[in-house]
Design a protein around this motif. Structure first.
Motif, PDB file in Angstrom:
ATOM      1  N   GLY A   1       3.121  11.606  -6.852  1.00 22.45           N
ATOM      2  CA  GLY A   1       4.423  12.226  -5.787  1.00 22.45           C
ATOM      3  C   GLY A   1       4.874  10.939  -4.973  1.00 22.45           C
ATOM      4  N   ALA A   2       3.849  10.357  -4.097  1.00 21.86           N
ATOM      5  CA  ALA A   2       3.730   9.438  -3.583  1.00 21.86           C
ATOM      6  C   ALA A   2       3.928   8.298  -3.878  1.00 21.86           C
ATOM      7  CB  ALA A   2       2.378   9.182  -2.645  1.00 21.86           C
ATOM      8  N   GLU A   3       4.033   7.906  -5.535  1.00 20.29           N
ATOM      9  CA  GLU A   3       4.422   6.444  -6.013  1.00 20.29           C
ATOM     10  C   GLU A   3       5.868   6.704  -6.547  1.00 20.29           C
ATOM     11  OE1 GLU A   3       2.956   7.436  -9.788  1.00 20.29           O
ATOM     12  OE2 GLU A   3       0.607   7.397  -9.057  1.00 20.29           O
ATOM     13  N   ARG A   4       6.429   8.078  -6.384  1.00 19.69           N
ATOM     14  CA  ARG A   4       7.982   8.481  -6.683  1.00 19.69           C
ATOM     15  C   ARG A   4       8.731   7.953  -4.805  1.00 19.69           C
ATOM     16  NH1 ARG A   4       6.518  12.295 -10.256  1.00 19.69           N
ATOM     17  NH2 ARG A   4       6.588  14.037  -8.766  1.00 19.69           N
ATOM     18  N   VAL A   5       8.064   8.310  -4.194  1.00 20.16           N
ATOM     19  CA  VAL A   5       8.685   8.408  -2.877  1.00 20.16           C
ATOM     20  C   VAL A   5       8.322   6.701  -2.382  1.00 20.16           C
ATOM     21  CG1 VAL A   5       8.414   9.115  -0.272  1.00 20.16           C
ATOM     22  CG2 VAL A   5       7.746  10.949  -2.098  1.00 20.16           C
ATOM     23  N   ALA A   6       7.599   6.154  -2.274  1.00 20.11           N
ATOM     24  CA  ALA A   6       7.030   4.942  -2.019  1.00 20.11           C
ATOM     25  C   ALA A   6       8.565   4.321  -2.814  1.00 20.11           C
ATOM     26  CB  ALA A   6       5.503   4.326  -2.718  1.00 20.11           C
ATOM     27  N   LEU A   7       8.193   4.308  -4.126  1.00 24.09           N
ATOM     28  CA  LEU A   7       9.969   3.798  -4.502  1.00 24.09           C
ATOM     29  C   LEU A   7      10.813   4.055  -4.387  1.00 24.09           C
ATOM     30  CD1 LEU A   7      10.272   1.796  -7.165  1.00 24.09           C
ATOM     31  CD2 LEU A   7      10.439   4.336  -8.225  1.00 24.09           C
ATOM     32  N   ALA A   8      11.007   5.150  -4.277  1.00 22.37           N
ATOM     33  CA  ALA A   8      12.574   5.227  -3.669  1.00 22.37           C
ATOM     34  C   ALA A   8      12.765   4.421  -2.187  1.00 22.37           C
ATOM     35  CB  ALA A   8      12.697   7.317  -3.291  1.00 22.37           C
ATOM     36  N   LEU A   9      11.634   4.557  -1.100  1.00 22.89           N
ATOM     37  CA  LEU A   9      11.432   4.445   0.025  1.00 22.89           C
ATOM     38  C   LEU A   9      12.208   2.602  -0.049  1.00 22.89           C
ATOM     39  CD1 LEU A   9       9.847   6.699   1.899  1.00 22.89           C
ATOM     40  CD2 LEU A   9      12.128   6.109   2.578  1.00 22.89           C
ATOM     41  N   ALA A  10      11.088   1.997  -0.602  1.00 20.98           N
ATOM     42  CA  ALA A  10      11.535   0.642  -1.082  1.00 20.98           C
ATOM     43  C   ALA A  10      12.586   0.361  -1.118  1.00 20.98           C
ATOM     44  CB  ALA A  10      10.376   0.533  -2.063  1.00 20.98           C
ATOM     45  N   LYS A  11      12.857   0.517  -2.908  1.00 19.21           N
ATOM     46  CA  LYS A  11      14.792   0.410  -2.917  1.00 19.21           C
ATOM     47  C   LYS A  11      15.699   0.723  -2.522  1.00 19.21           C
ATOM     48  CE  LYS A  11      15.988   1.796  -7.304  1.00 19.21           C
ATOM     49  NZ  LYS A  11      16.206   2.641  -8.791  1.00 19.21           N
ATOM     50  N   LYS A  12      15.816   1.586  -2.024  1.00 23.56           N
ATOM     51  CA  LYS A  12      16.478   1.966  -0.485  1.00 23.56           C
ATOM     52  C   LYS A  12      16.942   0.935   0.930  1.00 23.56           C
ATOM     53  CE  LYS A  12      19.279   5.589  -2.436  1.00 23.56           C
ATOM     54  NZ  LYS A  12      19.252   6.566  -1.480  1.00 23.56           N
ATOM     55  N   CYS A  13      15.565   0.488   1.123  1.00 26.15           N
ATOM     56  CA  CYS A  13      15.087  -0.483   2.471  1.00 26.15           C
ATOM     57  C   CYS A  13      15.233  -1.479   2.122  1.00 26.15           C
ATOM     58  CB  CYS A  13      13.950   0.073   3.536  1.00 26.15           C
ATOM     59  SG  CYS A  13      14.014   2.197   3.847  1.00 26.15           S
ATOM     60  N   GLN A  14      14.786  -1.966   0.748  1.00 25.28           N
ATOM     61  CA  GLN A  14      14.902  -3.511   0.593  1.00 25.28           C
ATOM     62  C   GLN A  14      13.150  -3.603   0.952  1.00 25.28           C
ATOM     63  OE1 GLN A  14      18.560  -5.809   1.493  1.00 25.28           O
ATOM     64  NE2 GLN A  14      19.606  -3.768  -0.285  1.00 25.28           N
ATOM     65  N   ALA A  15      12.653  -3.007   0.745  1.00 27.34           N
ATOM     66  CA  ALA A  15      11.391  -3.396   0.754  1.00 27.34           C
ATOM     67  C   ALA A  15       9.932  -3.699   0.005  1.00 27.34           C
ATOM     68  CB  ALA A  15      10.376  -1.914   1.732  1.00 27.34           C
ATOM     69  N   GLU A  16       9.028  -5.184   0.911  1.00 27.28           N
ATOM     70  CA  GLU A  16       7.993  -5.666   0.121  1.00 27.28           C
ATOM     71  C   GLU A  16       6.891  -3.615   0.278  1.00 27.28           C
ATOM     72  OE1 GLU A  16       4.531  -8.604   0.583  1.00 27.28           O
ATOM     73  OE2 GLU A  16       6.297  -8.022   1.625  1.00 27.28           O
ATOM     74  N   LEU A  17       6.195  -3.982  -0.911  1.00 22.23           N
ATOM     75  CA  LEU A  17       5.597  -2.748  -1.563  1.00 22.23           C
ATOM     76  C   LEU A  17       4.362  -3.037  -1.607  1.00 22.23           C
ATOM     77  CD1 LEU A  17       5.577   0.902  -1.216  1.00 22.23           C
ATOM     78  CD2 LEU A  17       5.874   0.340  -3.951  1.00 22.23           C
ATOM     79  N   ILE A  18       3.019  -2.795  -1.075  1.00 21.28           N
ATOM     80  CA  ILE A  18       1.885  -2.930  -1.125  1.00 21.28           C
ATOM     81  C   ILE A  18       0.770  -1.677  -1.474  1.00 21.28           C
ATOM     82  CG2 ILE A  18       1.296  -3.008   0.797  1.00 21.28           C
ATOM     83  CD1 ILE A  18      -1.150  -5.033   0.563  1.00 21.28           C
ATOM     84  N   GLY A  19       0.360  -1.711  -2.624  1.00 21.75           N
ATOM     85  CA  GLY A  19      -0.897  -0.824  -3.129  1.00 21.75           C
ATOM     86  C   GLY A  19      -2.014  -1.171  -2.448  1.00 21.75           C
ATOM     87  N   TYR A  20      -2.538   0.508  -1.983  1.00 20.05           N
ATOM     88  CA  TYR A  20      -3.865   0.090  -1.802  1.00 20.05           C
ATOM     89  C   TYR A  20      -4.861   1.182  -2.173  1.00 20.05           C
ATOM     90  CZ  TYR A  20      -7.885  -0.289   2.011  1.00 20.05           C
ATOM     91  OH  TYR A  20      -9.533  -1.051   2.375  1.00 20.05           O
ATOM     92  N   SER A  21      -6.304   0.425  -2.158  1.00 23.35           N
ATOM     93  CA  SER A  21      -6.704   1.977  -3.097  1.00 23.35           C
ATOM     94  C   SER A  21      -8.355   1.803  -2.382  1.00 23.35           C
ATOM     95  CB  SER A  21      -6.990   2.022  -4.746  1.00 23.35           C
ATOM     96  OG  SER A  21      -6.048   2.117  -4.956  1.00 23.35           O
ATOM     97  N   VAL A  22      -8.900   2.223  -2.149  1.00 24.06           N
ATOM     98  CA  VAL A  22     -10.707   2.373  -1.445  1.00 24.06           C
ATOM     99  C   VAL A  22     -11.552   3.050  -2.752  1.00 24.06           C
ATOM    100  CG1 VAL A  22     -11.694   3.127   0.326  1.00 24.06           C
ATOM    101  CG2 VAL A  22     -10.156   2.726   0.694  1.00 24.06           C
ATOM    102  N   VAL A  23     -12.556   2.383  -3.046  1.00 24.71           N
ATOM    103  CA  VAL A  23     -13.431   3.020  -4.143  1.00 24.71           C
ATOM    104  C   VAL A  23     -14.056   3.034  -2.652  1.00 24.71           C
ATOM    105  CG1 VAL A  23     -15.347   2.713  -5.368  1.00 24.71           C
ATOM    106  CG2 VAL A  23     -13.055   2.227  -5.474  1.00 24.71           C
TER     107      VAL A  23
END
Length: 284
Positions: free
Chosen positions: A28-50
């Motif tokens: 769900g977070a992936e879909r929301v991040a994509l939608a916001l990035a498209k509409k806001c013309q934003a750069e998207l960065i992924g972050y994962s913590v081991v």
């Protein structure tokens, strides 16, 4: 010949950080991040913590030793790299720039907060891992910790979140935090272009002096040519807001955040936390 005036849109969410562990809870977070990035013309960065500390290795292994630690870290990092590369293909297909960072840290909460500062992001998007019915775990300990310690905007998305260009729901109660959320929603309305902003006010027993605030923000939204609607309902606030969300099916719910300091800093605000933990929609 008179040239047409080009409306300058507000700068909002130029850089978004998607915090993900690669699990099903993150879709769900992936879909929301994509939608916001498209509409806001934003750069998207992924972050994962081991997550790495001694207690972690006591769980998967009977004996904690260096070999097991290295195997665990290498396995997780390898799996997350495959996951992020697949995400990158998906986002690039939508013409969204995507880079990612995989980190090994002892404390995921502070790692996320510090990385958001370092990357100078405007919004952190996180999945919801909480269990329904347990208030302390409604939104998950890591998400709750990030909310308590960051000054960035945070979007909490359940796995079912799936923006479709629908409305944005904006609860207004007259508090300073809800007024900031209302201001944000109007900026979001200009940039995200939702179907409409729905301002909702839950009436408390007795004389209601806060409804006027909602009408004030409706007028502000109209000045920005953002379509609006109002709802005035009575009941328990978080229940009313969640039920309204089920009816109007918003892409997002934008709410205020009342953080407390010191030993109580982990408390975000009971209504906001309950809504974020119980609704099937993403909450900023």
């Amino acid at each position: 010949m008179k040239l047409a005036t080009i409306k300058k849109l507000p700068m909002l969410y130029c850089k978004i950080m998607l915090c993900t562990d690669g699990s099903d809870f993150a879709v769900g977070a992936e879909r929301v991040a994509l939608a916001l990035a498209k509409k806001c013309q934003a750069e998207l960065i992924g972050y994962s913590v081991v997550e790495w500390h001694e207690n972690v290795f006591l769980r998967p292994f009977t004996v904690s030793n260096e070999e097991h630690q290295l195997q665990y870290i290498e396995s997780r990092m390898s799996a997350l790299k495959v996951y992020h590369e697949e995400l990158k293909k998906k986002f690039i297909a939508h013409e969204i720039a995507y880079e990612y960072i995989i980190d090994v840290q002892e404390e995921p909460v502070f790692a996320i907060v510090e990385q958001a500062k370092k990357q100078n992001v405007d919004l952190i998007v996180m999945g919801r891992h909480g269990r329904r019915g347990l208030l302390k775990l409604l939104i998950g300990s890591v998400t709750k910790g990030v909310l308590a310690h960051t000054k960035k905007h945070v979007c909490i998305a359940p796995r079912t979140a799936s923006p479709k260009g629908g409305p944005v729901l904006v609860p207004v109660d007259g508090s300073e935090s809800s007024m900031r959320a209302a201001e944000l929603s109007i900026m979001l309305g200009e940039r995200y272009k939702p179907e409409r902003l729905i301002f909702i006010h839950v009436v408390s027993p007795g004389i209601d002096t806060q409804k006027a605030k909602m009408y004030e923000y409706i007028e502000k939204a109209k000045e920005k040519e953002v379509p609006t609607e109002k709802m005035v309902l009575s009941g328990v606030p978080y229940e009313v807001i969640c039920n309204a969300a089920d009816k109007v099916d918003p892409d997002l719910i934008v709410m205020g955040r009342r953080g407390l300091t010191g030993l109580k800093k982990i408390v975000i605000g009971s209504t906001s936390e309950r809504v974020a933990g119980l609704t099937n929609r993403a909450v900023i």
